[in-house]
Design an enzyme around this catalytic site. Sequence first.
Site, short mmCIF file in Angstrom:
data_model
loop_
_atom_site.label_atom_id
_atom_site.label_comp_id
_atom_site.label_asym_id
_atom_site.label_seq_id
_atom_site.Cartn_x
_atom_site.Cartn_y
_atom_site.Cartn_z
N LYS A 1 3.45 -21.52 -7.68
CA LYS A 1 2.67 -21.40 -8.91
C LYS A 1 2.83 -19.99 -9.45
O LYS A 1 2.29 -19.03 -8.92
CB LYS A 1 1.18 -21.68 -8.69
CG LYS A 1 0.48 -21.87 -10.04
CD LYS A 1 -0.99 -21.56 -10.01
CE LYS A 1 -1.33 -20.12 -10.19
NZ LYS A 1 -0.99 -19.54 -11.51
N GLU B 1 0.36 -9.67 -0.37
CA GLU B 1 0.70 -8.37 -0.96
C GLU B 1 -0.29 -8.14 -2.10
O GLU B 1 -0.24 -8.84 -3.11
CB GLU B 1 2.14 -8.36 -1.47
CG GLU B 1 3.16 -8.52 -0.34
CD GLU B 1 4.60 -8.54 -0.82
OE1 GLU B 1 5.47 -8.89 -0.01
OE2 GLU B 1 4.86 -8.20 -1.99
N CYS C 1 2.66 -2.61 -8.54
CA CYS C 1 1.60 -2.35 -7.55
C CYS C 1 1.83 -1.05 -6.83
O CYS C 1 0.89 -0.47 -6.29
CB CYS C 1 1.55 -3.50 -6.55
SG CYS C 1 3.11 -3.69 -5.69
N GLU D 1 -8.42 0.51 -8.76
CA GLU D 1 -7.09 0.19 -9.30
C GLU D 1 -7.21 -0.14 -10.78
O GLU D 1 -8.02 -0.99 -11.17
CB GLU D 1 -6.49 -1.00 -8.56
CG GLU D 1 -5.09 -1.32 -9.06
CD GLU D 1 -4.49 -2.61 -8.47
OE1 GLU D 1 -5.17 -3.65 -8.48
OE2 GLU D 1 -3.34 -2.56 -8.03
#
Length: 490
Positions: free
Chosen positions: A176, A252, A286, A388
């Site tokens: 997905k 991750e 990231c 973040e």
Amino acid sequence: MKHYRNFVNGQWVESPRTFEDISPVDGSVVATVHEADRELVDEAVKAGHRAVAGAWGQTTAAERVVFLRRIADEMDRRQADFLAAEMADTGKPLSMASVVDVPRGIANFRTFADILATAPLDGHRLDLSDGAYALNYAVRKPLGVVGVISPWNLPLLLLTWKVAPALACGNAVVVKPSEDTPGTATLLAEVMEAVGLPEGAFNLTHGFGPNSAGEFISSHPDISAITFTGESRTGTSIMHAAAEGVKPVSFELGGKNAAIIFADCDFDKMIDGMTRALFLNSGQVCLCSERVYVERPIFERFCDAIAERIKTLKIDWPQDPDTRMGPLISAKHRDKVLSYFEVARQEGATFVAGGGVPRFGDERDNGAWVEPTVITGLSDDARAVREEIFGPICHVSPFDSESEVIGRANDTRYGLAATIWTSNLGRAHRVSESMQVGISWVNTWFLRDLRTPFGGAGLSGIGREGGMHSLNFYSELTNVCIQIDQEEEG
Ligand code: NAD
Ligand code: 6OD
């Protein structure tokens, strides 16, 4: 207008429910996407199991090597299509997509073909245990049907990074892609069809997270393992779902990565590297640095130089070969990033560069653009320094000693990556090894060898992938122990 359909059991499947894939460049509609419902995800999982029990499960490792190489060759042949689809979905510039996203997507299949072709036999040895001789060997078997859920920032690269080793080990996959970037995953399904991958081995289901394909996959009782890249918070939800079936997960997740710059570094090389580490993909990698620590003697020089460099970053149409920065992925994400500019302002930050939205005077003013931004002056506990943001913004602060900066860089619940700039070899080893992260780069950033372990510590992930680490996650080892009698019977 494009239509992105699901690909299940080797068939293209439409669904009554659709959603729009929106260009972040100007807000226009790129494609209509057919959203998979629970029944279709279930059909995909069943197709995967039939594939593993049937033609796909009977392939030898050598035959799978051939498939992976064919997939890479077919992707190579269709590079222009992949580039166009990735740029349409993300708005990322050609200068990036043509050297990072698409070549890495292809390399993921080639690398795991090579790794599978040369993987050592496991534990094949004669052993002496408890006074008895025994031959122990381990048989590597697929897990079954692996759920692959991926994000929007490097859509093809991150999807193929998981799909290639999962197929290499003989699993079927139900993938997905992010709802924001369905394009290259759909092209990948076309590639699987073109190379004749046995039906059911690769299944694509489009949709969202909660109460859609993402949740249907992660909570499906017959999915054998889940590999996920995305936000740490989403990882928590998926882990809850996976716990129900005690399923292995490989995650991750997010990061708040530190860059540590010592006064003895090669300054010009560092500015080149840091420009990438801060602004590649508009800061939506990231691994990008959002916390920059600069040794005090060169703090002002760094701020001036990076502000000057920003002026040379061309923010423009993705197709322009000179463009270095595109928009953010969506209006929603742009609003989140802008809200952090505001948080930083309220926390008392000084803006060295950026802080606003570029204006073009054309249809791009409907897009999701923000300026590359550098701030200073916040304390280590400010929200803009701890949370973040995932955009083209960093906070820069000075430090005075190695031990001080190690403590500050590690003072986070994330643990993905660090980049350290110094010409002192001893310090390079000391500091890089003391970082509580999955990967420490020295005098470089995002330089990848696909055989090395990749992953994060703390909130940044679970497990390591890359090379044999990937094969270990995507397979189950059964050890066979055969006692060898030392005396002839009878
Ligand atoms: P996200 O977590 O919002 O979405 C990722 C994927 O998960 C999407 O396909 C989404 O539809 C799906 N999803 C969302 N909620 C779900 C649920 N409850 N159940 C199942 N699936 C669900 O992440 P994003 O916004 O697409 O990507 C940005 C984030 O990804 C950032 O935090 C970034 O740091 C992280 N990221 C990490 C790495 C890494 O290697 N560590 C790489 C890329 C991105
Ligand atoms: O290079 C890779 O293998 C990888 N997983 C990169 C992740 C980048 C994050 O945005």
